[in-house]
Motif scaffolding. Sequence first.
Motif, PDB file in Angstrom:
ATOM      1  N   GLU A 371      67.956   7.366  16.180  1.00  0.00           N
ATOM      2  CA  GLU A 371      68.370   7.386  14.776  1.00  0.00           C
ATOM      3  C   GLU A 371      67.904   8.664  14.094  1.00  0.00           C
ATOM      4  OE1 GLU A 371      68.103   4.820  10.591  1.00  0.00           O
ATOM      5  OE2 GLU A 371      67.040   4.079  12.380  1.00  0.00           O
ATOM      6  N   TYR A 372      66.681   9.068  14.352  1.00  0.00           N
ATOM      7  CA  TYR A 372      66.131  10.249  13.688  1.00  0.00           C
ATOM      8  C   TYR A 372      66.884  11.519  14.073  1.00  0.00           C
ATOM      9  CZ  TYR A 372      62.641  13.365  11.652  1.00  0.00           C
ATOM     10  OH  TYR A 372      62.011  14.311  10.883  1.00  0.00           O
ATOM     11  N   LEU A 373      67.319  11.595  15.345  1.00  0.00           N
ATOM     12  CA  LEU A 373      68.028  12.786  15.809  1.00  0.00           C
ATOM     13  C   LEU A 373      69.538  12.686  15.635  1.00  0.00           C
ATOM     14  CD1 LEU A 373      66.028  13.686  19.057  1.00  0.00           C
ATOM     15  CD2 LEU A 373      65.835  14.714  16.784  1.00  0.00           C
ATOM     16  N   GLY A 374      70.000  11.546  15.107  1.00  0.00           N
ATOM     17  CA  GLY A 374      71.416  11.412  14.788  1.00  0.00           C
ATOM     18  C   GLY A 374      72.325  11.202  15.975  1.00  0.00           C
ATOM     19  N   THR A 375      71.814  10.553  17.033  1.00  0.00           N
ATOM     20  CA  THR A 375      72.653  10.279  18.196  1.00  0.00           C
ATOM     21  C   THR A 375      73.274   8.887  18.069  1.00  0.00           C
ATOM     22  OG1 THR A 375      71.108   9.102  19.663  1.00  0.00           O
ATOM     23  CG2 THR A 375      70.888  11.490  19.516  1.00  0.00           C
ATOM     24  N   GLU A 376      74.114   8.546  19.039  1.00  0.00           N
ATOM     25  CA  GLU A 376      74.583   7.169  19.129  1.00  0.00           C
ATOM     26  C   GLU A 376      73.385   6.264  19.407  1.00  0.00           C
ATOM     27  OE1 GLU A 376      77.896   6.344  21.751  1.00  0.00           O
ATOM     28  OE2 GLU A 376      78.461   8.458  21.703  1.00  0.00           O
ATOM     29  N   PRO A 377      73.426   5.007  18.968  1.00  0.00           N
ATOM     30  CA  PRO A 377      72.313   4.089  19.255  1.00  0.00           C
ATOM     31  C   PRO A 377      72.158   3.869  20.755  1.00  0.00           C
ATOM     32  CG  PRO A 377      73.751   3.205  17.546  1.00  0.00           C
ATOM     33  CD  PRO A 377      74.462   4.388  18.137  1.00  0.00           C
ATOM     34  N   ILE A 378      70.939   3.741  21.216  1.00  0.00           N
ATOM     35  CA  ILE A 378      70.695   3.450  22.625  1.00  0.00           C
ATOM     36  C   ILE A 378      70.840   1.949  22.871  1.00  0.00           C
ATOM     37  CG2 ILE A 378      69.079   5.380  22.822  1.00  0.00           C
ATOM     38  CD1 ILE A 378      66.810   3.219  22.973  1.00  0.00           C
ATOM     39  N   ALA A 379      70.939   1.580  24.131  1.00  0.00           N
ATOM     40  CA  ALA A 379      70.947   0.163  24.489  1.00  0.00           C
ATOM     41  C   ALA A 379      69.554  -0.408  24.240  1.00  0.00           C
ATOM     42  CB  ALA A 379      71.318  -0.001  25.963  1.00  0.00           C
ATOM     43  N   ASN A 380      69.506  -1.585  23.637  1.00  0.00           N
ATOM     44  CA  ASN A 380      68.236  -2.288  23.399  1.00  0.00           C
ATOM     45  C   ASN A 380      67.388  -1.559  22.348  1.00  0.00           C
ATOM     46  OD1 ASN A 380      68.701  -4.288  25.569  1.00  0.00           O
ATOM     47  ND2 ASN A 380      68.437  -2.519  26.922  1.00  0.00           N
ATOM     48  N   GLY A 381      66.443  -2.284  21.794  1.00  0.00           N
ATOM     49  CA  GLY A 381      65.530  -1.674  20.848  1.00  0.00           C
ATOM     50  C   GLY A 381      66.024  -1.697  19.413  1.00  0.00           C
ATOM     51  N   LYS A 382      65.060  -1.753  18.487  1.00  0.00           N
ATOM     52  CA  LYS A 382      65.338  -1.745  17.055  1.00  0.00           C
ATOM     53  C   LYS A 382      64.573  -0.601  16.407  1.00  0.00           C
ATOM     54  CE  LYS A 382      64.924  -4.532  12.844  1.00  0.00           C
ATOM     55  NZ  LYS A 382      64.429  -5.820  12.265  1.00  0.00           N
ATOM     56  N   SER A 383      65.277   0.286  15.768  1.00  0.00           N
ATOM     57  CA  SER A 383      64.648   1.443  15.146  1.00  0.00           C
ATOM     58  C   SER A 383      63.720   1.012  14.005  1.00  0.00           C
ATOM     59  CB  SER A 383      65.718   2.390  14.601  1.00  0.00           C
ATOM     60  OG  SER A 383      65.129   3.432  13.840  1.00  0.00           O
ATOM     61  N   PHE A 384      62.584   1.693  13.903  1.00  0.00           N
ATOM     62  CA  PHE A 384      61.678   1.464  12.774  1.00  0.00           C
ATOM     63  C   PHE A 384      61.690   2.671  11.817  1.00  0.00           C
ATOM     64  CE2 PHE A 384      59.030   2.731  16.500  1.00  0.00           C
ATOM     65  CZ  PHE A 384      58.583   3.976  16.077  1.00  0.00           C
ATOM     66  N   TYR A 385      62.689   3.540  11.973  1.00  0.00           N
ATOM     67  CA  TYR A 385      62.734   4.732  11.124  1.00  0.00           C
ATOM     68  C   TYR A 385      62.793   4.386   9.639  1.00  0.00           C
ATOM     69  CZ  TYR A 385      64.298   9.094   9.009  1.00  0.00           C
ATOM     70  OH  TYR A 385      64.416  10.190   8.190  1.00  0.00           O
ATOM     71  N   SER A 386      63.539   3.340   9.291  1.00  0.00           N
ATOM     72  CA  SER A 386      63.654   2.981   7.875  1.00  0.00           C
ATOM     73  C   SER A 386      62.303   2.604   7.264  1.00  0.00           C
ATOM     74  CB  SER A 386      64.635   1.828   7.706  1.00  0.00           C
ATOM     75  OG  SER A 386      64.172   0.668   8.361  1.00  0.00           O
ATOM     76  N   GLU A 387      61.376   2.138   8.110  1.00  0.00           N
ATOM     77  CA  GLU A 387      60.066   1.734   7.620  1.00  0.00           C
ATOM     78  C   GLU A 387      59.160   2.914   7.309  1.00  0.00           C
ATOM     79  OE1 GLU A 387      58.215  -1.458   9.981  1.00  0.00           O
ATOM     80  OE2 GLU A 387      60.165  -1.709  10.989  1.00  0.00           O
ATOM     81  N   ILE A 388      59.412   4.053   7.939  1.00  0.00           N
ATOM     82  CA  ILE A 388      58.527   5.209   7.773  1.00  0.00           C
ATOM     83  C   ILE A 388      59.225   6.397   7.119  1.00  0.00           C
ATOM     84  CG2 ILE A 388      57.087   4.560   9.733  1.00  0.00           C
ATOM     85  CD1 ILE A 388      58.545   6.638  11.415  1.00  0.00           C
ATOM     86  N   LYS A 389      60.497   6.231   6.798  1.00  0.00           N
ATOM     87  CA  LYS A 389      61.266   7.314   6.206  1.00  0.00           C
ATOM     88  C   LYS A 389      60.682   7.726   4.866  1.00  0.00           C
ATOM     89  CE  LYS A 389      66.029   8.546   4.960  1.00  0.00           C
ATOM     90  NZ  LYS A 389      67.444   8.063   4.897  1.00  0.00           N
ATOM     91  N   GLY A 390      60.474   9.033   4.697  1.00  0.00           N
ATOM     92  CA  GLY A 390      59.899   9.512   3.455  1.00  0.00           C
ATOM     93  C   GLY A 390      60.882   9.444   2.309  1.00  0.00           C
ATOM     94  N   GLY A 391      60.357   9.559   1.081  1.00  0.00           N
ATOM     95  CA  GLY A 391      61.209   9.474  -0.091  1.00  0.00           C
ATOM     96  C   GLY A 391      62.028  10.729  -0.330  1.00  0.00           C
TER      97      GLY A 391
END
Length: 391
Positions: A371-391
Amino acid sequence: MPRRVIIIVLDSVGIGEMPDAEKYGDLGSHTLGNIARLRGGLHLPHLEKLGLGNIDSIIGVLAHPNPEGNFGKMAERSVGKDTTTGHWEMAGVILERPLPTFPHGFPLDFIERYELAIGRRVIGNVVASGTEIIQRLGDEHIRTGKPIVYTSADSVFQVAAHEEVIPLAELTRICQIARTMLIDDMQVGRVIARPFLGETGHFYRSPNRHDFAIDPPHKILMEYVQERGIEVCAVGKIHDIYAGRGITDSETTKGNMEGVRKTLDYMAKVKAGLIMTNLVDFDMLYGHRNNVEGYAQAIEEFDERLPEIYTALRSEDMLIITADHGCDPTLPGSDHTREYVPLLVFGQTLKKGVNLGVRSTFADLGATVAEYLGTEPIANGKSFYSEIKGG
């Protein structure tokens, strides 16, 4: 500004037994905690500031009131506890059955077929430490020219040979043959060429090791990143673990500190993409050899290098420090241990002090990187980027 992710895998630096540890014979395992307990504490001021002590209790590493990083730990969903399993899960591959191991050596009929295929008899075919077996069988190998075949608690088929007896090109050939023969129920994660040098009583492994890994069963994180047209740089055994899939450039290493240096070299020149490093000394030199003091010193040496890594970070970089499994040197035996692994995430534009909790799979790391690098989603796993994304 272009984004980069730097992942540093502290090979085997686990942080406490998983709920199913008993099935693996690993009750009581806690690589970091038990080393600190026997050592009388660990001095890790920079990892402490990132939030390592906020994940779990480690003597000498305090829970920081205002950690600079975001912290949590990850559970392994795959069945197993080895290098390939852990790294693959980070990249989106969940293994439903463990890669095969051979605690009593490889079947004799297979060894006979292998000898016929390579045109040489072999010696060994036992479970052994790589440094120990070359001392024990090195003279016989030199006298007879027979390569030394051995395995470990990992899913590996290893071939050791003195470089002046069996040249590297020939060792590569016979390892490649093994890779093609080890299929189906015998499909080990890696075939490893283990060249060595020296004389009687003083044999030592050379730096010319090479791993021949099986291919991941489906598309992995590195391939998605590469498809974005940005770089995927591998340090240490990362290239071999993923069979080179999606890797655009790689560097081998002769130890942890060289691994840090080559990571810094990539950080100085890579403009966008993924840099992934494995620091293997924790596992290879100290975990498997039950060397508590050596393990402790190695962690502290890595901690001392963190300021250099911070200095090399750019404003849009994400730094992730984690592990692939445990290898508690305080427990009997020398096998890996089924443990949670630490998760520390830092970036100048990211939030600080977020408790990421217990992630249900290592694949959450890969999903976040994607998600952070803007690629297609990988198989499996849930991104936590939204939890640490700066304002």
